[in-house]
Design an enzyme around this catalytic site. Structure first.
Site, PDB file in Angstrom:
ATOM      1  N   GLU A  23       0.523  46.788  -9.824  1.00 55.22           N
ATOM      2  CA  GLU A  23      -0.752  46.349  -9.241  1.00 55.22           C
ATOM      3  C   GLU A  23      -1.629  47.543  -8.899  1.00 55.22           C
ATOM      4  O   GLU A  23      -1.214  48.687  -8.941  1.00 55.22           O
ATOM      5  CB  GLU A  23      -0.494  45.542  -7.952  1.00 55.22           C
ATOM      6  CG  GLU A  23      -0.578  44.030  -8.112  1.00 55.22           C
ATOM      7  CD  GLU A  23      -2.023  43.532  -8.217  1.00 55.22           C
ATOM      8  OE1 GLU A  23      -2.949  44.356  -8.303  1.00 55.22           O
ATOM      9  OE2 GLU A  23      -2.224  42.307  -8.217  1.00 55.22           O
ATOM     10  N   ASN A 151      -6.803  38.752  -3.280  1.00 56.22           N
ATOM     11  CA  ASN A 151      -6.692  39.630  -4.436  1.00 56.22           C
ATOM     12  C   ASN A 151      -7.971  40.440  -4.638  1.00 56.22           C
ATOM     13  O   ASN A 151      -8.449  41.082  -3.720  1.00 56.22           O
ATOM     14  CB  ASN A 151      -6.284  38.830  -5.676  1.00 56.22           C
ATOM     15  CG  ASN A 151      -4.817  39.012  -6.002  1.00 56.22           C
ATOM     16  OD1 ASN A 151      -4.316  40.128  -6.018  1.00 56.22           O
ATOM     17  ND2 ASN A 151      -4.117  37.922  -6.250  1.00 56.22           N
ATOM     18  N   ASP A 200      -6.976  37.561 -10.804  1.00 57.88           N
ATOM     19  CA  ASP A 200      -6.142  38.417  -9.962  1.00 57.88           C
ATOM     20  C   ASP A 200      -6.964  39.623  -9.510  1.00 57.88           C
ATOM     21  O   ASP A 200      -7.935  39.483  -8.795  1.00 57.88           O
ATOM     22  CB  ASP A 200      -4.883  38.803 -10.750  1.00 57.88           C
ATOM     23  CG  ASP A 200      -3.757  39.327  -9.892  1.00 57.88           C
ATOM     24  OD1 ASP A 200      -4.022  39.918  -8.841  1.00 57.88           O
ATOM     25  OD2 ASP A 200      -2.581  39.167 -10.282  1.00 57.88           O
TER      26      ASP A 200
END
Length: 292
Positions: A23, A151, A200
């Site tokens: 991420e 997110n 996301d």
């Protein structure tokens, strides 16, 4: 050296890895390297594309995001709050707020140098997360309460608008920045119900367009400031998680991905970091506590 990830698309593998939940890619302008995290492995990764050199810092808790700090070091969004490593590696909490079953997730540095840090429940319980603003001196204010999976967060090039994704809503929302460094008037900018996957992580380019990674959608999509889809970049994994521009001219798009839930035989590159050279024109990201 990068290798081809998808014939003809120009997409390459920047870092072949098996991140459980890769991420938060961020280009460190001063150090000319990429920073990204593997949330569930509690690791902050560094990658220098010029030399191929990689580094790893292990954190004591799950780490949702790591961003460069002015003067050196990193600010990190951990399970129990937001902390900072100074240039020598010494850690201190800026915001310590442990809640059983909750962790930090994606985060972004605002134009004023504050960190906007998202949280979520491990079980993704509805309304169990939030988006908070943390200043370098530890002042904390809530931007959004009762979100589910906080997110992507990004700002328009002029800093007047902030874009935000609560993944289960399948929307990108927009808010107007306020004089006190917060934001108000949350409203939908675009719906992603008509495309595969769930929005996301996100980044905003120099033209004000939004690049959104789609979890379970196998793609990064670019949207114009008025919410129109104008480009799709296919990724050879089902769970790309976030994206950011990097490289000397901020024209290369880096994309993180997750291995969790993927079939290793069908998706051998799941968990890797990809790069699309010359994808567009990015913006230098502010450092926590000061400009890049």
């Amino acid at each position: 050296m990068s290798s081809s990830a998808s014939g003809g698309s120009g997409l390459e593998v920047a870092v072949r890895a098996q991140a459980e939940l890769g991420e938060g890619p961020t280009w460190h302008v001063r150090e000319q390297r990429l920073i990204w995290v593997d949330i569930l492995s509690s690791r902050v990764h560094g990658y220098d594309p010029a030399t191929g050199r990689r580094s790893v810092r292990v954190t004591e808790q799950h780490v949702g995001a790591a961003k460069p700090a002015a003067g050196g070091g990193l600010v990190v969004n951990l399970r129990d709050g937001v902390g900072q490593y100074d240039a020598g590696g010494t850690f201190r909490w800026l915001w310590h707020d442990p809640v059983p079953g909750r962790r930090g997730n994606d985060a972004a540095v605002a134009p004023d140098g504050s960190l906007w840090a998202g949280t979520m429940r491990y079980d993704e319980g509805q309304g169990g997360g939030s988006l908070v603003r943390v200043t370098p001196d530890g002042e904390v204010s809530t931007i959004l309460a009762e979100v589910t999976v906080s997110n992507g967060t990004g700002w328009s090039p002029d800093g007047k608008l902030v874009y935000y994704i609560d993944t289960p809503t399948r929307r990108v929302d927009v808010l107007t920045m306020t004089d006190d460094g917060g934001a108000a008037d949350r409203r939908p900018l675009l719906s992603t119900e008509d495309v595969a996957g769930y929005p996301d992580g996100m980044t905003v380019d120099a033209d004000g367009c939004l690049w959104v990674a789609f979890w379970e959608g196998g793609a990064v999509r670019r949207y114009t400031p008025d919410g129109r889809l104008d480009r799709t970049v296919a990724v050879p994994v089902s769970r790309p998680t976030a994206c950011a521009f990097g490289g000397p001219d901020l024209t290369d798009l880096y994309i993180t991905s997750a291995r969790t839930g993927a079939d290793p035989a069908a998706e051998p590159l799941a968990g890797s970091v990809f790069v699309l050279p010359g994808a567009g024109r990015g913006l230098p990201q502010p450092e926590f506590g000061g400009a890049a």
